[in-house]
Design a protein around this motif. Structure first.
Motif, short mmCIF file in Angstrom:
data_model
loop_
_atom_site.label_atom_id
_atom_site.label_comp_id
_atom_site.label_asym_id
_atom_site.label_seq_id
_atom_site.Cartn_x
_atom_site.Cartn_y
_atom_site.Cartn_z
N ASP A 102 -22.07 -3.22 34.40
CA ASP A 102 -22.73 -2.91 33.14
C ASP A 102 -22.01 -1.76 32.44
N PRO A 147 -23.01 -8.51 31.27
CA PRO A 147 -22.12 -7.81 32.20
C PRO A 147 -21.00 -8.70 32.70
N GLY A 228 -23.17 -1.21 38.26
CA GLY A 228 -23.42 -2.65 38.18
C GLY A 228 -24.08 -3.15 39.45
#
Length: 363
Positions: A102, A147, A228
């Protein structure tokens, strides 16, 4: 301890009832749901999971609600609950190179292989109160792309291809588990990183800040910071192979540090490392800086006497649950101890007065 005091048990029950009333607050105001805490106070949830050593956003949200927002109390609740859970096995080491990022930035390479992703961050906000939030208006959807799902190589790997950064030694031995074994010194790097990951964010931040101000001569660049989700896999003996059992959100930081070389090592870059549950980049960066400062001995550097270089000092004091327990126990009854101290001081005063009285009479 208060139970032994006359009326103490009833006082404790009343205190519990009062605490529950204070926690609820004004009954005219809608009660917070766990989903609201989990989704809208996610950074607090992430800290509780990281320092509580348990990845469960719902339980972390419950702990925050029960603790009235006191994050250290919430971390205490999570750790206490964690001790009741059975352990079925251990997962494989997660592959952060396969992280669905992300956020992924580098302060060392402008055109980082794989690209830079700013992601959800306060870095570029104006730090001014947004009174529109008080109006509880709807937030427009962000125009950002989903993402990254393809593997994103670590930037330090490209330095490694040129031999410009120290190659980390590999070990086949299983690391010690700080959640099951007491901390012992000297601690290896894996144990130090576990301790820092569970350590109080404010304490670790203070230690990291001290290294930047010259207390350790530790000049660092953020080689890479990424946030992430990664897949967690576990070996199943009956199957003979690993299966995916879920995924966790992680923040990972690798710092690139100057190193002039030593008697055993050539001039090259070295690294510090930080990895924590959830989005917690301040903690991950702080971890990396302190990790690098604690590596002075293995790198053949001089110990400058900096606090962040003192393994015993850092690791013995970074745990906020231990610190809180030792600090707050002094507010509990110490009647017997104090009475003995009181009698000792009175005795010393009498002896001092008996020595002074004849001298004053002679004068």
């Amino acid at each position: 301890m208060y139970v032994a005091v006359k009326g103490g048990e009833r006082a404790i029950e009343n205190a519990h009832a009062w605490l529950a009333e204070e926690r609820r607050g004004d009954p005219e105001v809608a009660e917070l749901s766990l989903a609201q805490i989990r989704e809208q106070l996610s950074l607090a949830v992430n800290r509780v999971m990281a320092e509580g050593s348990l990845y469960d956003p719902d339980l972390a949200a419950l702990a925050i609600k029960q603790a009235r927002g006191d994050l250290i109390e919430a971390i205490f609740l999570i750790r206490a609950y964690r001790t009741t859970l059975p352990r079925f096995g251990a997962s494989r080491a997660v592959d952060t190179g396969a992280m669905a990022c992300d956020r992924r930035i580098s302060a060392t390479f402008k055109d980082a292989p794989g690209g830079q992703v700013l992601g959800p961050t306060f870095d570029y906000t104006h730090r001014l109160l947004d009174f529109k939030l008080a109006a509880e208006g709807a937030v427009p959807p962000a125009p950002s792309a989903p993402p990254r799902r393809e593997p994103t190589p670590h930037i330090t790997e490209f330095l490694g291809q040129e031999g410009l950064i120290q190659r980390e030694p590999e070990s086949e031995a299983a690391p010690h588990d700080l959640t099951r074994e007491p901390l012992e010194f000297p601690a290896d790097r894996a144990l130090r990183l576990q301790s820092l990951a569970r350590g109080d964010e404010g304490f670790v931040l203070g230690m990291a800040y001290s290294t930047q101000r010259g207390y350790a001569r530790n000049h660092a660049f953020v080689g890479e910071l990424r946030i992430g989700r990664v897949t967690v896999e576990m070996e199943i003996p009956e199957l003979g192979f690993a299966i995916e059992i879920g995924e966790v959100e992680l923040t990972e930081c690798e710092t690139v540090n100057q190193f002039k070389g030593s008697k055993t090592e050539p001039p090259q870059f070295t690294r510090g490392y930080g990895l924590v549950f959830g989005q917690s980049e301040r903690k991950a960066i702080s971890m990396a800086l302190v990790d690098r400062a604690l590596r002075w001995q293995e790198l053949g550097e001089d110990n400058l006497g900096a606090p962040a270089q003192d393994e015993g000092f850092v690791l013995s004091h970074c745990d906020n649950i231990q610190a809180t327990g030792f600090l707050e126990h002094i507010k509990l009854p110490h009647y017997v101890d104090f009475q003995s101290e009181l009698e000792l001081v009175r005795k010393l005063r009498r002896e001092a007065e008996e020595r002074i009285a004849p001298r004053e009479a002679a004068e």
